[in-house]
Structure formats: C-alpha cells, structure tokens
Design an enzyme around this catalytic site. Structure first.
Site, PDB file in Angstrom:
ATOM      1  N   ASP A  90       0.603  -1.280  -0.409  1.00  0.00           N
ATOM      2  CA  ASP A  90       0.465   0.192  -0.234  1.00  0.00           C
ATOM      3  C   ASP A  90       1.096   1.144  -0.045  1.00  0.00           C
ATOM      4  OD1 ASP A  90      -1.621   2.191   1.983  1.00  0.00           O
ATOM      5  OD2 ASP A  90      -3.197   1.240   0.871  1.00  0.00           O
TER       6      ASP A  90
ATOM      7  N   GLU B 103      -1.571  -5.268  -3.974  1.00  0.00           N
ATOM      8  CA  GLU B 103      -0.801  -4.288  -2.863  1.00  0.00           C
ATOM      9  C   GLU B 103      -0.050  -5.322  -2.623  1.00  0.00           C
ATOM     10  OE1 GLU B 103      -3.883  -1.233  -1.495  1.00  0.00           O
ATOM     11  OE2 GLU B 103      -3.477  -3.264  -0.704  1.00  0.00           O
TER      12      GLU B 103
END
Ligand code: MN
Length: 227
Positions: A45, A117
């Site tokens: 992320d 991610e």
C-alpha cells in the site's frame, strides 16, 4: 519444464520470482493459512502510494499538491486496484479458506485489491525498488493515460462543469451558506447543488471561491464514485 500454474501469472507480470514463496504468500488470504499476505499488503500500500506519487509529480509539473493528491487517490483506490487485479486474473491464483471460496471471495473487490498490493510488495522484496517501479509504471500505464495531462491541471469547478456538460446534465448551483470571521481569519461555507446527486454537498475555504472549489471537488468525487 515445470507446469506451475503460477508461471502464467509471472509471465503476465513480466517478472520471474527468485523466491517463489514470496509470490505464494502474496496470493494467500488470511482465511487460508497463518502465513498470509496482510503484512505484504501493508507495505505494498505504501509502495504504491509512493511510486504513483512519484510518477504524478514527474508528469504533471504544473499540478498543485491538492490535484496530485486527488489523482493519486483515484489511481490507487480500492476500485482501481481491484480492476488491475482483475486484468491480471489474480482471482484464479488466490488461496482462500473454504468459507471465503464458497462465498465468492476470489471475486471480491477488497480481497483482490489487497492481493494486488501484496503482489507489488512481493516484487519489491524479491527484486528491489527499480524492478518494482518498472512494473508499477507498466501496470498503471493505461490508468495514467486516462488521467489526461490537462485533467489534473483543471480546477474542480471546471472539471465538475465539464463532467456535467458532457452528459447533458444541468449546471451546478453554488450558494453561500455562512461566512464567519474569527481572529481575522475568514471561513466561508458554500453549498453545491447538482441535480444528478441525491443531496447537496458543501465545502469550506478561506475565500468564497476556495469554498466553491472545495464543494465542487466533493460533488465530483460523489459523481465519480470515489467518495
Ligand atoms: Mn489494502
């Protein structure tokens, strides 16, 4: 020659893992095993946020911090990442617990976005930042293209008006709700009414124009479904 099904994914990624365990871990949902992808997702992320911010600042030399922030939010939204994951057909490679699988977890947007991610992070850990950056630039080439160079430079009121115009929708109405002064600092609140939205939205700013821009930005986000 091996017939590992993950070969196909590595081909699509254009990256062959030196440590295939990293790839498997990135694809493992917490419902499947204790060695799951959540820690990879956490770092992935941050990596995505950084790499997308980097390319945006390089490409849009005139954009303000607010415009860059909005563009990044659009590019790395859960929805956007889930659609990139779907293009890679990540769902087919996910390891899920039996319950998640039965309830269609391999197609759930949040699970796909999280695995995406984690995958970005796995490439970083496997091959370093330059390889990871090259992959992100390739995967985001189309979304970055769709942002259009001018798009991030236009102010929210202009973009809102163009968005509505291109759909033959009524122009927005702006109305001053309040103006307050406190210790020499003014605060304006403006309401923005858009026929296409169920309720009006509002924005605040140090000038009436800034408040209108803020309200227009909220209206745009609602209309584009990135609220
Ligand atoms: Mn996530």
């Amino acid at each position: 020659m091996t017939t590992d099904p993950l070969d196909l994914l590595q081909l699509r990624l254009g990256h062959r893992f030196g440590d295939p365990a990293l790839l498997r871990r990135a694809l493992t949902h917490r419902s499947a095993r204790r060695q799951h992808n959540e820690r990879l997702e956490f770092l992935g992320d941050a990596l995505l946020g950084f790499l997308v911010a980097e390319v945006l600042t390089q490409r849009f030399g005139q954009a303000t911090e607010g415009e860059l922030t909005r563009s990044r939010a659009r590019l790395v939204s859960g929805e956007a990442l889930a659609s990139l994951a779907t293009e890679l057909r990540l769902g087919e490679f996910l390891e899920l617990g039996a319950g998640e699988r039965k309830s269609g977890g391999q197609r759930r947007a949040s699970i796909l976005a999280d695995a995406f991610e984690a995958l970005i992070c796995a490439v970083y850990l496997d091959a370093g930042l330059d390889t990871c950056r090259a992959l992100v630039l390739r995967l985001f080439a189309e979304p970055l293209e769709r942002l259009q160079p001018g798009e991030a430079l236009k102010d929210p009121k202009t973009r809102l008006q163009e968005w509505l115009q291109s759909r033959a929708l009524e122009r927005p109405k702006y109305q001053l709700r309040s103006e307050r002064e406190h210790g020499g600092v003014w605060q304006f609140e403006v309401e923005c009414q858009v026929a296409a939205l169920p309720e009006s939205v509002s924005g605040c700013g140090g000038t009436r124009r800034a408040a209108e821009q803020a309200a227009a930005a909220v209206a745009l986000e609602r209309l584009q479904g990135h609220a």
